[in-house]
Every structure is written in structure tokens, then in C-alpha cells.
Design a protein around this motif. Sequence first.
Motif, mmCIF file in Angstrom:
data_model
loop_
_atom_site.group_PDB
_atom_site.id
_atom_site.type_symbol
_atom_site.label_atom_id
_atom_site.label_comp_id
_atom_site.label_asym_id
_atom_site.label_seq_id
_atom_site.Cartn_x
_atom_site.Cartn_y
_atom_site.Cartn_z
ATOM 1 N N VAL A 169 4.471 7.165 -5.746
ATOM 2 C CA VAL A 169 4.941 6.431 -4.567
ATOM 3 C C VAL A 169 4.762 7.261 -3.315
ATOM 4 O O VAL A 169 4.473 6.733 -2.236
ATOM 5 C CB VAL A 169 6.416 6.021 -4.759
ATOM 6 C CG1 VAL A 169 6.941 5.326 -3.512
ATOM 7 C CG2 VAL A 169 6.567 5.107 -5.963
ATOM 8 N N ALA A 170 4.911 8.603 -3.426
ATOM 9 C CA ALA A 170 4.786 9.493 -2.272
ATOM 10 C C ALA A 170 3.360 9.975 -2.053
ATOM 11 O O ALA A 170 3.139 10.861 -1.222
ATOM 12 C CB ALA A 170 5.713 10.691 -2.449
ATOM 13 N N ALA A 171 2.383 9.426 -2.778
ATOM 14 C CA ALA A 171 1.000 9.888 -2.666
ATOM 15 C C ALA A 171 0.302 9.380 -1.415
ATOM 16 O O ALA A 171 -0.849 9.730 -1.175
ATOM 17 C CB ALA A 171 0.207 9.463 -3.901
ATOM 18 N N SER A 172 0.982 8.580 -0.603
ATOM 19 C CA SER A 172 0.360 8.062 0.612
ATOM 20 C C SER A 172 -0.025 9.190 1.566
ATOM 21 O O SER A 172 -1.086 9.145 2.199
ATOM 22 C CB SER A 172 1.302 7.083 1.311
ATOM 23 O OG SER A 172 0.771 6.674 2.548
ATOM 24 N N SER A 173 0.818 10.216 1.676
ATOM 25 C CA SER A 173 0.505 11.330 2.572
ATOM 26 C C SER A 173 -0.742 12.072 2.101
ATOM 27 O O SER A 173 -1.571 12.499 2.915
ATOM 28 C CB SER A 173 1.690 12.291 2.642
ATOM 29 O OG SER A 173 2.013 12.782 1.345
ATOM 30 N N SER A 174 -0.905 12.217 0.796
ATOM 31 C CA SER A 174 -2.102 12.855 0.270
ATOM 32 C C SER A 174 -3.338 12.015 0.577
ATOM 33 O O SER A 174 -4.401 12.549 0.932
ATOM 34 C CB SER A 174 -1.963 13.074 -1.235
ATOM 35 O OG SER A 174 -3.117 13.672 -1.780
#
Length: 442
Positions: free
Chosen positions: A278-283
Motif C-alpha cells: 500500500v505504501a509503494a506509491s512513493s517508490s
Amino acid sequence: MPQPEDDPGSAPRAAGATNAGATPPDPATVEKLRSTIGSLSTATLKQLDADLPWYRGLRPDERSALGMVAQKGIASFVNWYQKPVSPEWVLSDVFGTAPTELTRSISLQKALQLIRVVVQVVEDHVPFLAPAADQAPLREAVLRYSREVAFAAADVYARAAETRGSWDTRLEALVVDAILRGESSDALRSRIAAVGWKSQARITVMVGSAPSEPNVGFLNELRRVTGRLAEDVLVGIQGERLILVLGGVRDPAKAYPRISELFGDGAVVFGPEAESLVAASSSAQAAFAGLTAARAWPGAPRPVSSEDLWPERVMSGDDTARRSLVRTIYRPLLAASNGLEQTLSAYLTLGHSLEATSRSLFVHANTVRYRLRRVCDVTGWDPLIPREAYVLQTALVVGRLSAPPAPPVAANGAPGTGNGRAARAGSIDKAPPVPLGRPSAL
């Protein structure tokens, strides 16, 4: 019910499916078969329970669905034995609405085991179903019919696999698109669970150009390679770009170069690791920003980290890269004190010369070396390596630009509101006039 032979939507005709010219079956045998359908079905269910351990472990509803398939198979055989025409109706007549439930309950191998048991039960009852003269044709009919049912079962599973594969591909594309857009919702978490994602660490996004003509073979090869190097992978192709979401990469130093070989021509960039999918957007955002700026560094390795492209990303207007340089390099240098920021600035300004830097700072050259090593320890970037020195110099520039301007200094050394020249001019302008004396007498 049999479908018309000229139905364009019917299944292909199997070789040897018809029985043209063969002797018609004995009506008495056919009637005997019809009257024993119930007993044959009961015997089949008992035999399934006795011979197949996995059948006993199924839920009641699953066992009921399979029992219905077996019963329909026996009833359909009676119809087929009476008039052995083209078996394109076997798929719907035997399985009916069961294909979805069947493929969810058991594998194709188990389905074939079930068919084998049904055929065996019918064969065992042949002596009780037909006179001696009709037993050989009846056994041959059973074998031929079992072949058609086996082909029909394979067709059921093939169609279910194609449907499931198409749905999984669409679902995977939706998850990749949601990650790129930074969506964080219960719907995304549900889709992540539906695609079978399990990794909870070492999650990164790798982007680059897609091959000129990606096909099914390319995707299979891509999944095969990444399956050996990472625990999970999501694949997305958006136009000319190939996007990989990797989870649980076992050895990034070896895995990333191997995976990058599967991309098309041009740069391949991977983002920083994220804590969860879910937090992979920044990557993903960092990887795309790096891909945009990568052409400014022709000698960049392949693949290259988005963090190694911080200077190029800053020049292309990426505010995230600017904040990262300030947070991870500039502020730690200022907090470390001991002259690290001044030493690094002098070293970069004086052409990376240790001797010139020591003379400028009035310190020994060994002190300069020690401070530069401290810069590497504090920031993780080595000023003795030209490329990393370039990153450090960019961090100093953006850090100074982001810092608030120093207050101006007045003429007496105290903070003022203008420069020294203006202050001095103001004091002269405000000085009282010198009184003029009376003219002296001559």
C-alpha cells in the motif's frame, strides 16, 4: 440435450465421434440401462467414497456437485449409447452448470480420477446390463464415451483457466494502477489479497521501457525469472513502459541487474524500498521521476537507483528529490558540526584538492581526510568518488537555497534592517547642521 450439428457455437467434433454404419443397440439393453441409472449412480458414489480419499475430505456441497456430475454422466451415456452421434453436447449435458464449482473444488487430475471410477463401475455392471452377445459392444461404447467425457473435462478446465487468467491479469493491472496513483483504501487491500500478494518487506518498484512487441511468451518468461529472484511480483504494461512491483527480493545486488535484462532499450530505474504494498506509491513516484531525469546522465548504470539520480531530478523540477537531499545530507552535515560542511564546501570548491583545502582552512591535510571520511559516515556519500561528490555538491546548493536568509548586519555589528552603506548614509543625513559663526572683522 444434443445441439444441432450446424451450430456455429458448438464445440469441435472429436475424431471418431460418430458411429455411422454401426449395428444399432438392442432396445432391451437400452431399457435395462435406463432402469438402472439410479442404482449405478448409488454404486458410483459408494465407490468414490471408498477409492478416493480426497473425495471423503470435501465439503458436503462439493461432494453433492461431484455426485451430480457423476449421475449426469451415467444418464448421458445411456442417451449416447442409444444414438452415438457427435459428442459436442457432452460438455453441457454432463457438466451442466458445474464447471465453475468443479474447477474450484478439485484439480483436473482428480476430475480424471473421478471419471475413471465412474467408467469402472459401469464396466463392472456390464454382465448384469446386457446379454452375452451385447456385452462386447457395450464395453466398447463405455470406453469410447469415457474418452469423450475426458476430453470434455479437459475443455472445461482449459476454459476455466483462460477465464481465470484473464481476470487475474485485469485485477493485477488495477492493483498496479492504484499503486501508481497512491490509492490507499480498503478496496486496494482487498485486491491485493485477491492477487495473492504475501510479501511484507523489501518492496520496490522498477520501471523502464517495454519490449517492442510484448506477448504471452514474454510475460511468462518475465514471471519465471522474477519468481526465482523475488517472493512476489506484479506486472504492468502502460503504453511503452514496463512496471514491475517486486516484493521480498532475496539479493537485490544480483536480482536487479538480472531483471533489468528483460526490459527494452533505455534506462531502468528502481525506487527506494517501501514498508508495504500500500505504501509503494512513493517508490513508484521516485522511480518514474528518475526515469524522466535519467537521460541527463548518459553514463548511468542499468539499472540505476532513483536516489542516485537526485541531482538530475532536482534540475528537472522534482521537489521530492530536493527535500530528500536537504533531509538526508545537508541537515545531517550541519548537525554534525566539527567543520564538516565548511570542509566539504572548500574541498568541492577547490577542485577536490586535499592540499588546497588544508591551506584554505589552516589545518593539516590529514585533518581534511578525516573530515571527509566523517562526511561519508554521516551522509552515506563519499566525496572522494566524483559522482557522489556531485550529489553532495548538489545537496549543499539546494540546502543553502532552502535555508532562511541570514539577518543583515548593521554598522556597529548588531543586526539591522539594511546594509552598512545605507546605515552610514542615514546617519550622515540625520546629523545636525554645523552653526555658522559671525564673520570676523578685518
